[in-house]
Design a protein around this motif. Structure first.
Motif, mmCIF file in Angstrom:
data_model
loop_
_atom_site.group_PDB
_atom_site.id
_atom_site.type_symbol
_atom_site.label_atom_id
_atom_site.label_comp_id
_atom_site.label_asym_id
_atom_site.label_seq_id
_atom_site.Cartn_x
_atom_site.Cartn_y
_atom_site.Cartn_z
ATOM 1 N N ASN A 1 12.366 0.947 -5.182
ATOM 2 C CA ASN A 1 11.769 2.226 -5.176
ATOM 3 C C ASN A 1 10.306 2.434 -4.679
ATOM 4 O O ASN A 1 9.907 3.280 -5.250
ATOM 5 N N GLY A 2 10.083 1.761 -3.878
ATOM 6 C CA GLY A 2 8.879 1.702 -3.133
ATOM 7 C C GLY A 2 7.700 1.098 -3.971
ATOM 8 O O GLY A 2 6.711 1.257 -3.445
ATOM 9 N N VAL A 3 8.055 0.388 -5.068
ATOM 10 C CA VAL A 3 6.983 -0.220 -5.901
ATOM 11 C C VAL A 3 7.157 -1.505 -5.836
ATOM 12 O O VAL A 3 8.218 -2.198 -5.957
ATOM 13 N N SER A 4 6.188 -2.563 -5.630
ATOM 14 C CA SER A 4 6.178 -3.779 -5.454
ATOM 15 C C SER A 4 6.209 -4.387 -7.078
ATOM 16 O O SER A 4 5.116 -4.097 -7.478
ATOM 17 N N HIS A 5 7.122 -5.347 -7.306
ATOM 18 C CA HIS A 5 6.947 -6.075 -8.675
ATOM 19 C C HIS A 5 6.935 -7.585 -8.361
ATOM 20 O O HIS A 5 7.604 -8.126 -7.559
ATOM 21 N N SER A 6 6.122 -8.166 -9.117
ATOM 22 C CA SER A 6 6.372 -9.622 -9.407
ATOM 23 C C SER A 6 7.205 -9.968 -10.468
ATOM 24 O O SER A 6 6.675 -9.772 -11.528
ATOM 25 N N VAL A 7 8.017 -10.929 -10.389
ATOM 26 C CA VAL A 7 8.965 -11.230 -11.477
ATOM 27 C C VAL A 7 9.266 -12.706 -11.484
ATOM 28 O O VAL A 7 9.092 -13.392 -10.376
ATOM 29 N N GLU A 8 9.232 -13.310 -12.724
ATOM 30 C CA GLU A 8 9.513 -14.725 -12.775
ATOM 31 C C GLU A 8 10.976 -14.713 -13.111
ATOM 32 O O GLU A 8 11.493 -14.162 -13.978
ATOM 33 N N VAL A 9 11.787 -15.427 -12.334
ATOM 34 C CA VAL A 9 13.303 -15.676 -12.543
ATOM 35 C C VAL A 9 13.809 -17.074 -12.034
ATOM 36 O O VAL A 9 13.101 -17.650 -11.380
ATOM 37 N N GLU A 10 14.784 -17.275 -12.876
ATOM 38 C CA GLU A 10 15.585 -18.597 -12.344
ATOM 39 C C GLU A 10 16.268 -18.160 -11.031
ATOM 40 O O GLU A 10 16.874 -17.035 -10.793
ATOM 41 N N PRO A 11 16.643 -19.141 -10.340
ATOM 42 C CA PRO A 11 17.224 -18.685 -8.968
ATOM 43 C C PRO A 11 18.707 -18.101 -9.418
ATOM 44 O O PRO A 11 19.440 -17.441 -8.616
ATOM 45 N N ARG A 12 19.334 -18.452 -10.391
ATOM 46 C CA ARG A 12 20.758 -18.063 -10.722
ATOM 47 C C ARG A 12 20.621 -16.418 -11.341
ATOM 48 O O ARG A 12 21.829 -15.961 -11.834
#
Lengths: 153, 283
Positions: free
Chosen positions: A10-21
């Motif tokens: 929605n036009g906002v950049s977020h940095s997230v920690e995720v597993e590939p799955r």
């Protein structure tokens, strides 16, 4: 192992920690708190999790969050602008296009994809376009009427 | 459900992809709309996914000349968005409209679906009927495989573990050919219980050529012999006779949706419908 990815939602950049799955639907809901995207099935069929990936309706339960890195994501929360509902949201309200509302975010995102390329769809084209979205209570008549109404709004 | 853990690698170029492919447990991810559902059910548990979904080199439709070249990474949506492709090969558009739903067609790719080789998927039959050739590449070289030699069994193809499907070459369609796709679908999934792709040519009222491919019937899509229709005017009796043996030599699937007998019957029904419809469009 978790990795850090950047998601544009929605036009906002977020940095997230995720597993590939991790599925995009889960990351939107659990990590970004965008719970308007619903998860209704486990089989890529119900379409409640439909979002836009680069403008195209996509089942976010069938996309890995890592695949979406670099793409523009729009969720149901991104449709209303400056507090004013999107014409589709208004039309679903006006035409009673929902009862329980569970399928509604996905229905609206699919309908928005249709209306982006076809400004005056026929009933048949609308039904074809929401083939990947299941409603189990309202019935499709008013949903089709709402989409048709939004097209002419 | 959530897939089992795996490692994820995103290819940044075709060369990058060809260097990374072929290691043990690596599975190629394009649109993911066949693979990810299988991983969620844990029917597939690859150790590593190689994502080629962003490779521009694999996308696009080239209609120079009288045939076509379709990049393996081209989505079903992109196929449908090409009126020129639909005009030259109406069979592709007709079959593609029925694949999955809008969301699936937005993400799913022609090459991904072909390499997945689901025995009930639509596109393999279309490729067989159009006489497609698949261009494959590995780090060591390239080779071309005819569609008729590509599908070797359920979810099994001629692709080696270090090979990537790059593009699909289609020959010019026969002049004034009529084409049609007829599918009898399992309602809930939309997958074909039996489906047929037909390309028919005629001279005046007489059928001069029939290419027929079936899917959903056995463990892979296949070319079926309907040459008995050649020389006829395509009346019901002639087509009935011509499709009588379309499951001959095929180990027909029996499952909860259709017994062997019923599916064999449906194979003949969709074959007849596809030929009749293609004939009505030839000229």
């Amino acid at each position: 192992m978790k990795r850090s990815i950047a998601l544009s939602v929605n036009g906002v950049s977020h940095s997230v920690e995720v597993e590939p799955r991790a599925l995009l639907a889960q990351v939107l809901r659990d990590d970004l708190n965008l719970t308007g995207t619903h998860i209704g099935c486990d089989t890529s069929q119900c379409g409640a999790c439909t979002i836009h990936l680069n403008g195209r309706a996509t089942k976010s339960c069938t996309v890995l969050a890592v695949q979406a890195e670099g793409a523009e994501i729009t969720t149901i929360e991104g449709l209303a602008k400056n507090g004013a509902l999107h014409p589709l949201q208004n039309a679903f309200w006006e035409k009673h296009g929902l009862q329980c509302g569970f399928c509604t975010p996905g229905m609206i995102m699919s309908a928005a994809d249709l209306l982006a390329s076809n400004g005056s769809p026929s009933d048949e084209q609308i039904r074809h376009a929401i083939e990947g979205n299941l409603c189990r209570c309202t019935g499709y008549q008013n949903i089709v009427a709402a989409i048709k109404s939004a097209a002419s709004a | 459900m959530i897939p089992a853990s795996f490692d994820y690698v995103r290819a940044k170029s075709l060369r990058d992809a060809l260097n990374a492919i072929g290691t043990d447990g690596t599975k190629v991810l394009a649109g993911g709309h066949s693979l990810i559902p299988m991983m969620r059910f844990r029917l597939a548990q690859p150790g590593r996914l190689l994502d080629i979904g962003q490779l521009a080199e694999l996308k696009g439709i080239d209609l120079k000349g009288r045939g076509a070249r379709i990049g393996a990474g081209t989505s079903y949506r992109e196929l449908l968005d090409s009126p020129e492709l639909a005009e030259r090969y109406p069979l592709i558009a007709e079959a593609t409209r029925g694949i999955g739903d809008v969301q699936v067609r937005n993400r799913g790719t022609i090459g991904g679906g072909l390499a997945h080789a689901d025995p009930a998927s639509d596109m393999p039959a279309v490729m067989l009927a159009l006489g497609a050739t698949f261009n494959l590449r590995s780090k060591g070289g390239k080779r071309s495989v005819a569609a008729a030699d590509f599908f070797t069994g359920a979810f099994t193809t001629a692709l080696a573990s270090d090979e990537l499907l790059i593009d699909i070459a289609l020959p010019a369609p026969p002049k004034k050919a009529g084409m049609a796709y007829a599918s009898f679908e399992q309602k809930a999934s939309g997958y074909a219980i039996a489906a047929a792709a037909a390309v028919v040519t005629k001279s005046r009222k007489t059928i001069t050529g029939v290419t027929l491919a079936l899917t959903g019937v056995g463990d892979r899509a296949y070319l079926a012999d309907a040459s008995g229709a050649v020389g006829s005017h395509g009346d019901d009796a002639a087509l009935e006779a011509a499709v009588a043996n379309v499951t001959k030599g095929i180990d027909v699937n029996g499952d909860i949706h259709a017994s062997v007998e019923y599916r064999s019957h449906l194979a003949r029904v969709v074959a007849r419908r596809a030929i009749a419809l293609a004939l009505s469009r030839a000229g």
